[in-house]
Design a protein around this motif. Sequence first.
Motif, PDB file in Angstrom:
ATOM      1  N   ALA A  93      34.362  23.411  16.761  1.00 42.32           N
ATOM      2  CA  ALA A  93      33.834  22.574  17.851  1.00 42.32           C
ATOM      3  C   ALA A  93      34.810  22.558  19.027  1.00 42.32           C
ATOM      4  N   LEU A  94      36.112  22.495  18.749  1.00 36.83           N
ATOM      5  CA  LEU A  94      37.113  22.539  19.829  1.00 36.83           C
ATOM      6  C   LEU A  94      36.943  23.799  20.657  1.00 36.83           C
ATOM      7  N   ARG A  95      36.698  24.908  19.986  1.00 35.90           N
ATOM      8  CA  ARG A  95      36.548  26.195  20.674  1.00 35.90           C
ATOM      9  C   ARG A  95      35.324  26.176  21.593  1.00 35.90           C
ATOM     10  N   VAL A  96      34.211  25.670  21.092  1.00 33.97           N
ATOM     11  CA  VAL A  96      32.997  25.612  21.921  1.00 33.97           C
ATOM     12  C   VAL A  96      33.212  24.684  23.111  1.00 33.97           C
ATOM     13  N   HIS A  97      33.893  23.559  22.880  1.00 30.75           N
ATOM     14  CA  HIS A  97      34.148  22.597  23.963  1.00 30.75           C
ATOM     15  C   HIS A  97      35.263  23.056  24.910  1.00 30.75           C
ATOM     16  N   GLY A  98      35.915  24.173  24.584  1.00 28.42           N
ATOM     17  CA  GLY A  98      36.973  24.695  25.452  1.00 28.42           C
ATOM     18  C   GLY A  98      38.237  23.853  25.422  1.00 28.42           C
ATOM     19  N   LEU A  99      38.552  23.265  24.259  1.00 26.62           N
ATOM     20  CA  LEU A  99      39.701  22.364  24.164  1.00 26.62           C
ATOM     21  C   LEU A  99      40.854  22.935  23.349  1.00 26.62           C
TER      22      LEU A  99
ATOM     23  N   THR B 120      29.852  18.219  16.565  1.00 28.75           N
ATOM     24  CA  THR B 120      30.465  16.964  17.005  1.00 28.75           C
ATOM     25  C   THR B 120      30.718  17.048  18.509  1.00 28.75           C
ATOM     26  N   ASN B 121      30.517  15.906  19.206  1.00 32.91           N
ATOM     27  CA  ASN B 121      30.754  15.894  20.650  1.00 32.91           C
ATOM     28  C   ASN B 121      32.265  15.892  20.929  1.00 32.91           C
ATOM     29  N   VAL B 122      32.653  15.929  22.186  1.00 30.09           N
ATOM     30  CA  VAL B 122      34.061  16.086  22.546  1.00 30.09           C
ATOM     31  C   VAL B 122      34.928  14.966  21.976  1.00 30.09           C
ATOM     32  N   ALA B 123      34.559  13.703  22.251  1.00 31.15           N
ATOM     33  CA  ALA B 123      35.377  12.573  21.784  1.00 31.15           C
ATOM     34  C   ALA B 123      35.454  12.544  20.260  1.00 31.15           C
ATOM     35  N   ARG B 124      34.341  12.746  19.626  1.00 31.55           N
ATOM     36  CA  ARG B 124      34.302  12.739  18.154  1.00 31.55           C
ATOM     37  C   ARG B 124      35.157  13.873  17.588  1.00 31.55           C
TER      38      ARG B 124
ATOM     39  N   SER C 296      44.292  18.877  21.527  1.00 24.55           N
ATOM     40  CA  SER C 296      42.892  18.541  21.835  1.00 24.55           C
ATOM     41  C   SER C 296      42.808  17.250  22.639  1.00 24.55           C
ATOM     42  N   LEU C 297      43.646  16.271  22.293  1.00 28.46           N
ATOM     43  CA  LEU C 297      43.655  14.999  23.035  1.00 28.46           C
ATOM     44  C   LEU C 297      44.105  15.222  24.476  1.00 28.46           C
ATOM     45  N   ARG C 298      45.196  15.956  24.652  1.00 27.96           N
ATOM     46  CA  ARG C 298      45.707  16.222  26.015  1.00 27.96           C
ATOM     47  C   ARG C 298      44.691  16.983  26.858  1.00 27.96           C
ATOM     48  N   GLU C 299      44.082  18.026  26.260  1.00 30.47           N
ATOM     49  CA  GLU C 299      43.105  18.837  26.996  1.00 30.47           C
ATOM     50  C   GLU C 299      41.873  18.009  27.388  1.00 30.47           C
ATOM     51  N   ALA C 300      41.342  17.270  26.427  1.00 32.94           N
ATOM     52  CA  ALA C 300      40.129  16.474  26.688  1.00 32.94           C
ATOM     53  C   ALA C 300      40.393  15.421  27.758  1.00 32.94           C
TER      54      ALA C 300
ATOM     55  N   SER D  28      36.460   9.519  27.723  1.00 30.90           N
ATOM     56  CA  SER D  28      36.991   8.242  28.219  1.00 30.90           C
ATOM     57  C   SER D  28      37.775   7.599  27.085  1.00 30.90           C
ATOM     58  N   MET D  29      38.703   6.730  27.423  1.00 33.12           N
ATOM     59  CA  MET D  29      39.472   6.010  26.401  1.00 33.12           C
ATOM     60  C   MET D  29      38.530   5.181  25.529  1.00 33.12           C
ATOM     61  N   ASP D  30      37.477   4.624  26.150  1.00 32.78           N
ATOM     62  CA  ASP D  30      36.523   3.803  25.394  1.00 32.78           C
ATOM     63  C   ASP D  30      35.846   4.610  24.291  1.00 32.78           C
TER      64      ASP D  30
END
Length: 199
Positions: free
Chosen positions: A80-86, A139-143, A163-167, A174-176
């Motif tokens: 999922a990270l790869r698809v999201h580009g993270l 899974t979406n980006v935040a998840r 992944s956290l830094r990239e996203a 968002s932090m929320d």
Amino acid sequence: MKRTNQQILDLAQSEGLIRSRDITARGLPRVALTRLVREGLLIRLDRGLYALPDRQVSEHGSLAEVASKYPDGIVCLLSALRVHGLTTQSPFNVWLAIPNKDRSPKMDYPPLRIVRFSGKALTEGIEEHVIDGVTVHMTNVARTVVDCFKFRNKIGLDVALESLREAWGNKRVSMDDLWRYAVLFRVANVMRPYMESLS
């Protein structure tokens, strides 16, 4: 016979990937698949999974193959990270989440890394992507970022931090949203110091 072959080839053209059970559901004989493979008009990707030999395959084509065979699986973590580009990593395996009690799927290719989800993990933060004409649950980006912290022992804390830094740096989360999933999946205490360092 020619009409049957053409119907199967048309289906392969429109769907991208076809399963032998799709053929049977349309009242077409499975033996036609073997004949079309022998004639070079179809290729067998895995047991029960076929495609046209000249089909266009995207960068994430292996995810479409897995989703065709296991439509209930959820692409997660490194895939999922790869698809999201993270991530800069290109995972060799497809990371797939399945329900806790399900049998592990088997595929010749691509190789699978199975993780098990239960309860809300199977439904929260899951989105659909269409890859090579196939619907893929992911899974979406935040998840995905939160899952990386949850499964940090499997993938490495360095990958979770990247992944956290990239996203965050690319304003993809968002932090929320991060906090909501972190609380839901019980990694809030682990993530808190890293999240605080970003804000």
